[in-house]
Design a protein around this motif. Sequence first.
Motif, PDB file in Angstrom:
ATOM      1  N   LEU A 133       0.813  -1.212   0.000  1.00 43.15           N
ATOM      2  CA  LEU A 133       0.000   0.000   0.000  1.00 43.15           C
ATOM      3  C   LEU A 133       0.849   1.267   0.000  1.00 43.15           C
ATOM      4  N   GLY A 134       1.874   1.299   0.874  1.00 45.21           N
ATOM      5  CA  GLY A 134       2.669   2.521   0.986  1.00 45.21           C
ATOM      6  C   GLY A 134       3.358   2.907  -0.314  1.00 45.21           C
ATOM      7  N   PRO A 135       4.133   1.991  -0.903  1.00 51.71           N
ATOM      8  CA  PRO A 135       4.831   2.317  -2.165  1.00 51.71           C
ATOM      9  C   PRO A 135       3.915   2.276  -3.390  1.00 51.71           C
ATOM     10  N   ARG A 136       2.670   1.830  -3.210  1.00 56.87           N
ATOM     11  CA  ARG A 136       1.722   1.662  -4.319  1.00 56.87           C
ATOM     12  C   ARG A 136       2.317   0.780  -5.413  1.00 56.87           C
ATOM     13  N   ARG A 137       2.595  -0.477  -5.023  1.00 53.30           N
ATOM     14  CA  ARG A 137       3.167  -1.420  -5.981  1.00 53.30           C
ATOM     15  C   ARG A 137       2.457  -2.763  -5.881  1.00 53.30           C
ATOM     16  N   LEU A 153      -4.600   1.353  -6.980  1.00 57.53           N
ATOM     17  CA  LEU A 153      -4.367   0.819  -5.646  1.00 57.53           C
ATOM     18  C   LEU A 153      -5.683   0.581  -4.912  1.00 57.53           C
ATOM     19  N   LEU A 154      -6.589   1.548  -4.987  1.00 56.03           N
ATOM     20  CA  LEU A 154      -7.860   1.419  -4.280  1.00 56.03           C
ATOM     21  C   LEU A 154      -8.684   0.261  -4.815  1.00 56.03           C
ATOM     22  N   VAL A 155      -8.688   0.097  -6.135  1.00 59.17           N
ATOM     23  CA  VAL A 155      -9.440  -1.009  -6.735  1.00 59.17           C
ATOM     24  C   VAL A 155      -8.834  -2.345  -6.323  1.00 59.17           C
ATOM     25  N   LEU A 156      -7.503  -2.465  -6.443  1.00 59.55           N
ATOM     26  CA  LEU A 156      -6.858  -3.731  -6.112  1.00 59.55           C
ATOM     27  C   LEU A 156      -6.971  -4.059  -4.625  1.00 59.55           C
ATOM     28  N   ARG A 157      -6.879  -3.051  -3.785  1.00 58.11           N
ATOM     29  CA  ARG A 157      -7.021  -3.316  -2.350  1.00 58.11           C
ATOM     30  C   ARG A 157      -8.406  -3.891  -2.051  1.00 58.11           C
ATOM     31  N   CYS A 158      -9.413  -3.323  -2.664  1.00 60.66           N
ATOM     32  CA  CYS A 158     -10.785  -3.794  -2.472  1.00 60.66           C
ATOM     33  C   CYS A 158     -10.917  -5.261  -2.880  1.00 60.66           C
ATOM     34  N   LEU A 159     -10.293  -5.618  -4.004  1.00 58.99           N
ATOM     35  CA  LEU A 159     -10.394  -6.980  -4.510  1.00 58.99           C
ATOM     36  C   LEU A 159      -9.482  -7.953  -3.774  1.00 58.99           C
ATOM     37  N   MET A 160      -8.258  -7.513  -3.468  1.00 61.01           N
ATOM     38  CA  MET A 160      -7.261  -8.438  -2.938  1.00 61.01           C
ATOM     39  C   MET A 160      -7.402  -8.685  -1.442  1.00 61.01           C
ATOM     40  N   GLU A 161      -8.169  -7.864  -0.760  1.00 62.08           N
ATOM     41  CA  GLU A 161      -8.428  -8.132   0.656  1.00 62.08           C
ATOM     42  C   GLU A 161      -9.496  -9.205   0.836  1.00 62.08           C
ATOM     43  N   GLU A 222      -4.136 -16.362  -4.929  1.00 63.45           N
ATOM     44  CA  GLU A 222      -3.720 -16.108  -3.549  1.00 63.45           C
ATOM     45  C   GLU A 222      -3.118 -14.706  -3.454  1.00 63.45           C
ATOM     46  N   THR A 223      -3.394 -14.006  -2.356  1.00 68.54           N
ATOM     47  CA  THR A 223      -2.947 -12.613  -2.230  1.00 68.54           C
ATOM     48  C   THR A 223      -2.297 -12.348  -0.877  1.00 68.54           C
ATOM     49  N   GLN A 224      -1.512 -11.282  -0.853  1.00 67.52           N
ATOM     50  CA  GLN A 224      -1.020 -10.663   0.387  1.00 67.52           C
ATOM     51  C   GLN A 224      -1.162  -9.153   0.221  1.00 67.52           C
ATOM     52  N   VAL A 225      -1.655  -8.498   1.253  1.00 66.65           N
ATOM     53  CA  VAL A 225      -1.776  -7.039   1.251  1.00 66.65           C
ATOM     54  C   VAL A 225      -0.970  -6.516   2.430  1.00 66.65           C
ATOM     55  N   ARG A 226       0.001  -5.628   2.118  1.00 64.37           N
ATOM     56  CA  ARG A 226       0.897  -5.117   3.154  1.00 64.37           C
ATOM     57  C   ARG A 226       0.854  -3.596   3.171  1.00 64.37           C
TER      58      ARG A 226
END
Length: 227
Positions: A133-137, A153-161, A222-226
């Motif tokens: 999230l911080g580096p937006r990568r 980032l916002l779209v992927l965070r919504c999906l990957m969480e 499979e995902t990881q969100v950091r």
Amino acid sequence: MIDLIFLEDDPILGAELTEFLTEIGYRVTFVTTLAEFDAAFEPGRQRLAVIDVGLPDGCGLSVIQRLRQSGDRLGVVVFSARSTTLDKIEGLGIGADHYLGKGCDLAELSATLEALCRRLELTNNDAPWRLELGPRRLFLPDGTAVSLSQQDLLVLRCLMEAPGESISRRQIIQALGGDYMSYDQRRLDTQMRRLRRKVLESGGQALPVNTVRNSGYCFYAETQVRA
């Protein structure tokens, strides 16, 4: 990725479905005849098969019969225009795990394959897709990093969480800070196309996001969100 062999004699339909199956997370070997199937099939590597019945050099059910007689535990889905009750009874009796008509929604094909993977305990051993999230990568399983815009980032965070879950358009639009009732949803479709293209061009892999018809999107890997 889980390896899947796909037998379909129509080259246009075959190309479209190969693209769909790849997008939902399978490594696909596409063949158009029984002879090509026999040449390409590798027991132990390919653990799923999607098979048409009417083929230029015979009947797809003969492949299934041979596989079952040999004791192969390959998961088999028949996907055929021949889809009367009698056709389905014959296919299931020979050894198909599922029998779908070609008029079915592709989401049903996807769900059928997922259920078959669970029953056969087939797992995807690839590294996870990682969102920082911080580096937006976004980091692909092979370690390739893709820089993201704030909207991406916002779209992927919504999906990957919530991997594996269908995330509605309303949820995504709200995550973007928009009002669902007034938001032009074509903007979301455009953003998803751009995001998919960015990941494919930057990392050479398709973004594992499936469009859920009349609903939203699903990140199926499979995902990881950091932070």
